[in-house]
Motif scaffolding. Structure first.
Motif: not given
Length: 293
Positions: A16-18, A91-92, A105-108, A112-113
């Protein structure tokens, strides 16, 4: 094809840009992601960042989002929160409107970078028995800590210093990322000192919540433990109220229980918790700020 390196899942991550900051953990169960997200979101907002939250939305049944989203909204009602199992897709759609996304809750969530992976480890049950299911509660092996950009040991105040040191050594053996400790400062609108209560909760670490209620001075006379993300029903509310004692619940469970609580029932007390660093917060936050500068 010869001469070409096989693309890893990291190479295939969507961007994502952000900037993206993930807050996650290694174990199934509550490590305190929601109060940590609220702490970080407040800090970023105070710094003038244009931020939003991306999350999967597990258990969401309406436009308000799931229970975690509603708790966050109680603290930060103007903060945009987008829930979609495909975090990149969510997000896009709004990428140009924000300069930072908090990935809850994004570790797994490998697709997404992210620019900073913050991993929470619960001091009261740091490694979920040391095994992935069915032998334990690890989502992935402890070696995955090598991917972390920062680690926070939460509920550090609820264990002995020796046990906390052992957890710290286990973590440092697997990552060179900065490691900090934190506690969750509890609060309740009512004075619970000496009050005999029934504690009810449907969260990942119920024993830690019972300890928190005792920390507030309550006499925990009984407990009712439900599974994590339990969808409370009118029958559940009626059954808890029928006990007759004041009932103490988490802020997350209160989202569902308060609208169902009988008008003639005993008091329903809600405990809120606030993320607070104990040690190591400054170097960890400095690393985070550098990653998203």
């Amino acid at each position: 094809m010869a001469g070409r390196r096989a693309r890893s899942w990291r190479d295939r991550r969507k961007t994502l840009t952000a900037k993206v900051v993930s807050v996650g953990n290694l174990t199934f169960g509550g490590t305190g992601k929601t109060p940590t997200v609220i702490y970080l979101a407040t800090r970023f907002l105070d710094a003038g960042r244009r931020i939003a939250i991306l999350s999967r939305g597990y258990g969401a049944q309406g436009p308000e989002g799931n229970d975690e989203a509603q708790v966050i909204a109680r603290h930060l009602p103007a903060l945009p929160h987008f829930q979609d199992p495909d975090r990149h897709r969510a997000g896009s759609k709004v990428d140009g409107q924000f300069d930072l996304f908090l990935l809850d809750d994004g570790f797994q969530h490998h697709p997404l970078h992210r620019d900073f992976d913050l991993v929470l480890v619960d001091a009261t049950d740091p490694f979920g028995g040391g095994w992935c299911p069915p032998g334990g509660r690890l989502r992935e092996p402890l070696s995955s800590l090598a991917r972390a950009d920062g680690v926070v040991i939460t509920r550090a105040d609820q264990v002995e210093r020796e046990d906390l040191g052992a957890t710290m050594r286990e973590i440092r053996a697997r990552t060179t990322a900065p490691v900090a400790t934190a506690r969750f400062a509890p609060a309740c609108a009512a004075d619970l000192t000496g009050l005999a209560v029934l504690v009810a909760c449907g969260i990942g670490n119920p024993h830690a919540f019972v300890a928190t209620v005792r920390e507030l001075g309550a006499d925990v006379a009984a407990t009712r433990i439900f599974r994590d993300h339990h969808a409370f029903s009118p029958d559940d509310a009626a059954s808890l109220a029928a006990d007759g004692r004041p009932v103490v619940v988490t802020e997350k469970d209160a989202v569902e229980l308060q609208p169902l609580w009988p008008a003639d029932g005993p008091p329903l007390h809600v405990v809120t918790i606030e993320f607070t660093f104990v040690e190591g917060g400054e170097p960890l936050l400095a690393a985070l700020d550098a990653a998203i500068a």
